[in-house]
Scaffold this motif. Structure first.
Motif, mmCIF file in Angstrom:
data_model
loop_
_atom_site.group_PDB
_atom_site.id
_atom_site.type_symbol
_atom_site.label_atom_id
_atom_site.label_comp_id
_atom_site.label_asym_id
_atom_site.label_seq_id
_atom_site.Cartn_x
_atom_site.Cartn_y
_atom_site.Cartn_z
ATOM 1 N N LYS A 1 -6.656 6.223 10.491
ATOM 2 C CA LYS A 1 -6.299 4.815 10.612
ATOM 3 C C LYS A 1 -7.506 3.884 10.671
ATOM 4 O O LYS A 1 -7.336 2.660 10.603
ATOM 5 C CB LYS A 1 -5.468 4.606 11.882
ATOM 6 C CG LYS A 1 -4.162 5.385 11.935
ATOM 7 C CD LYS A 1 -3.111 4.771 11.050
ATOM 8 C CE LYS A 1 -1.760 5.429 11.246
ATOM 9 N NZ LYS A 1 -0.704 4.794 10.438
ATOM 10 N N ALA A 2 -8.699 4.429 10.809
ATOM 11 C CA ALA A 2 -9.876 3.618 11.131
ATOM 12 C C ALA A 2 -10.134 2.491 10.136
ATOM 13 O O ALA A 2 -10.430 1.356 10.537
ATOM 14 C CB ALA A 2 -11.108 4.509 11.232
ATOM 15 N N ASN A 3 -10.014 2.772 8.849
ATOM 16 C CA ASN A 3 -10.328 1.754 7.847
ATOM 17 C C ASN A 3 -9.291 0.644 7.802
ATOM 18 O O ASN A 3 -9.615 -0.502 7.465
ATOM 19 C CB ASN A 3 -10.464 2.393 6.459
ATOM 20 C CG ASN A 3 -11.708 3.239 6.330
ATOM 21 O OD1 ASN A 3 -12.702 3.003 7.028
ATOM 22 N ND2 ASN A 3 -11.673 4.236 5.469
ATOM 23 N N ASP A 4 -8.044 0.965 8.136
ATOM 24 C CA ASP A 4 -6.973 -0.018 8.027
ATOM 25 C C ASP A 4 -6.768 -0.848 9.294
ATOM 26 O O ASP A 4 -6.252 -1.964 9.215
ATOM 27 C CB ASP A 4 -5.643 0.672 7.694
ATOM 28 C CG ASP A 4 -5.490 0.931 6.206
ATOM 29 O OD1 ASP A 4 -6.179 0.253 5.416
ATOM 30 O OD2 ASP A 4 -4.694 1.804 5.839
ATOM 31 N N ARG A 5 -7.125 -0.308 10.439
ATOM 32 C CA ARG A 5 -6.758 -0.977 11.686
ATOM 33 C C ARG A 5 -7.272 -2.411 11.812
ATOM 34 O O ARG A 5 -6.502 -3.301 12.198
ATOM 35 C CB ARG A 5 -7.192 -0.136 12.892
ATOM 36 C CG ARG A 5 -6.168 0.943 13.220
ATOM 37 C CD ARG A 5 -6.571 1.799 14.393
ATOM 38 N NE ARG A 5 -5.477 2.699 14.761
ATOM 39 C CZ ARG A 5 -5.600 3.716 15.598
ATOM 40 N NH1 ARG A 5 -6.775 3.975 16.153
ATOM 41 N NH2 ARG A 5 -4.555 4.471 15.888
ATOM 42 N N PRO A 6 -8.538 -2.695 11.503
ATOM 43 C CA PRO A 6 -8.983 -4.090 11.626
ATOM 44 C C PRO A 6 -8.164 -5.044 10.752
ATOM 45 O O PRO A 6 -7.765 -6.123 11.201
ATOM 46 C CB PRO A 6 -10.452 -4.037 11.190
ATOM 47 C CG PRO A 6 -10.871 -2.624 11.443
ATOM 48 C CD PRO A 6 -9.666 -1.798 11.143
ATOM 49 N N ALA A 7 -7.877 -4.627 9.518
ATOM 50 C CA ALA A 7 -7.093 -5.475 8.612
ATOM 51 C C ALA A 7 -5.663 -5.634 9.123
ATOM 52 O O ALA A 7 -5.090 -6.728 9.059
ATOM 53 C CB ALA A 7 -7.089 -4.879 7.208
ATOM 54 N N ARG B 1 0.826 -1.207 0.000
ATOM 55 C CA ARG B 1 0.000 0.000 0.000
ATOM 56 C C ARG B 1 0.866 1.266 0.000
ATOM 57 O O ARG B 1 0.472 2.287 -0.576
ATOM 58 C CB ARG B 1 -0.939 -0.001 1.209
ATOM 59 C CG ARG B 1 -1.990 -1.107 1.154
ATOM 60 C CD ARG B 1 -2.742 -1.236 2.470
ATOM 61 N NE ARG B 1 -3.627 -0.113 2.716
ATOM 62 C CZ ARG B 1 -4.853 0.029 2.214
ATOM 63 N NH1 ARG B 1 -5.334 -0.912 1.404
ATOM 64 N NH2 ARG B 1 -5.591 1.075 2.495
ATOM 65 N N LEU B 2 2.023 1.200 0.650
ATOM 66 C CA LEU B 2 2.926 2.350 0.680
ATOM 67 C C LEU B 2 3.768 2.455 -0.589
ATOM 68 O O LEU B 2 3.815 3.503 -1.241
ATOM 69 C CB LEU B 2 3.866 2.236 1.886
ATOM 70 C CG LEU B 2 3.355 2.651 3.251
ATOM 71 C CD1 LEU B 2 4.378 2.273 4.319
ATOM 72 C CD2 LEU B 2 3.080 4.149 3.308
ATOM 73 N N ALA B 3 4.461 1.373 -0.901
ATOM 74 C CA ALA B 3 5.481 1.394 -1.953
ATOM 75 C C ALA B 3 4.974 0.902 -3.304
ATOM 76 O O ALA B 3 5.656 1.065 -4.315
ATOM 77 C CB ALA B 3 6.676 0.545 -1.521
#
Length: 245
Positions: free
Chosen positions: A206-212, A144-146
């Motif tokens: 961060k909300a959408n990514d934290r569970p994953a 997702r970053l690179a």
């Protein structure tokens, strides 16, 4: 002797990894100390930023490989607890990187909100070369970053890369002559913001990514600790310790 040192400067907490004779390689006890410091920062309503950096010209050489020789369960390991806390903390986290950043010394950066490095920084994700697999939710966060191509290069080839490539892959924010000074300036800027609004904004980011992220952290850990027992990993560790001896 304390190998994790903390210093509170008003609303800013600095965490120093202080084991320079081992390039700041992390033990289980050290992970637990950093974890406790992060949790304390998160429960302190006045804290606006955490700065993480290393002593002796290096960030961290990653996990102390000698501890991989001890039977472990992924359910009770300081590194996993630390990574879950780092992924969950609402206080902004800033990293200052010099010299060696290896293994978890790279994967933890993907969880930080700001990362500054200098030209001495060398990054490496050696998991595959050690018979292991990605950790720290890096199999999720690095693409997702690179982007998937560069993430595959970093994780599968397991070769070192420099600060310029880390910047191109969005692993760091900028290359600085003095990354710790840049981190402190960033922290002071954050301290000027209303604290509750700052934390609420990070939580939303961060909300959408934290569970994953939490799910991938655990999934990677399960495979990682199985890989530790594999003949490939044991042979790689034997070769490593033979060279060191």
């Amino acid at each position: 002797m304390r190998m994790i040192r903390t210093q509170q400067d008003g609303p800013i907490l600095e965490i120093l990894i202080d084991r320079p004779e081992r390039r700041n390689a992390l033990t289980d006890a050290m992970y637990r100390e950093i974890d406790q410091a992060l949790q304390a920062a998160n429960t302190n309503p006045e804290c606006t930023a955490v700065i993480l950096h290393g002593a002796g010209g290096h960030f961290t050489a990653g996990n102390d490989l000698s501890e991989f020789q001890i039977p472990q369960s992924s359910r009770d390991v300081g590194s996993i607890a630390f990574l879950h806390t780092l992924a969950d903390i609402d206080v902004p986290v800033i990293a200052s990187v010099q010299g060696q950043a290896v293994g978890v010394g790279v994967t933890l950066l993907a969880h930080c909100d700001f990362v500054y490095a200098d030209q001495t920084a060398v990054f490496r994700l050696p998991f595959v070369s050690l018979g292991l697999c990605p950790e720290g939710a890096s199999s999720y966060l690095l693409p997702r970053l690179a982007g998937p191509r560069l993430a595959a290069q970093w994780l599968l080839h397991a070769q070192p890369f420099d600060a310029t490539q880390a910047l191109e892959g969005h692993l760091i924010h900028s290359i600085e002559d003095d990354p710790l000074a840049a981190a402190r300036a960033c922290a002071k800027g954050l301290a000027a913001q209303p604290t509750a609004a700052l934390r609420a904004s990070k939580r939303l980011l961060k909300a959408n990514d934290r569970p994953a992220v939490h799910q991938v952290l655990d999934a990677e850990a399960a495979v990682f600790f199985e890989r530790l027992k594999s003949p490939e990993a044991q042979a790689a560790f034997q070769q490593f310790f033979t060279r060191k001896g």
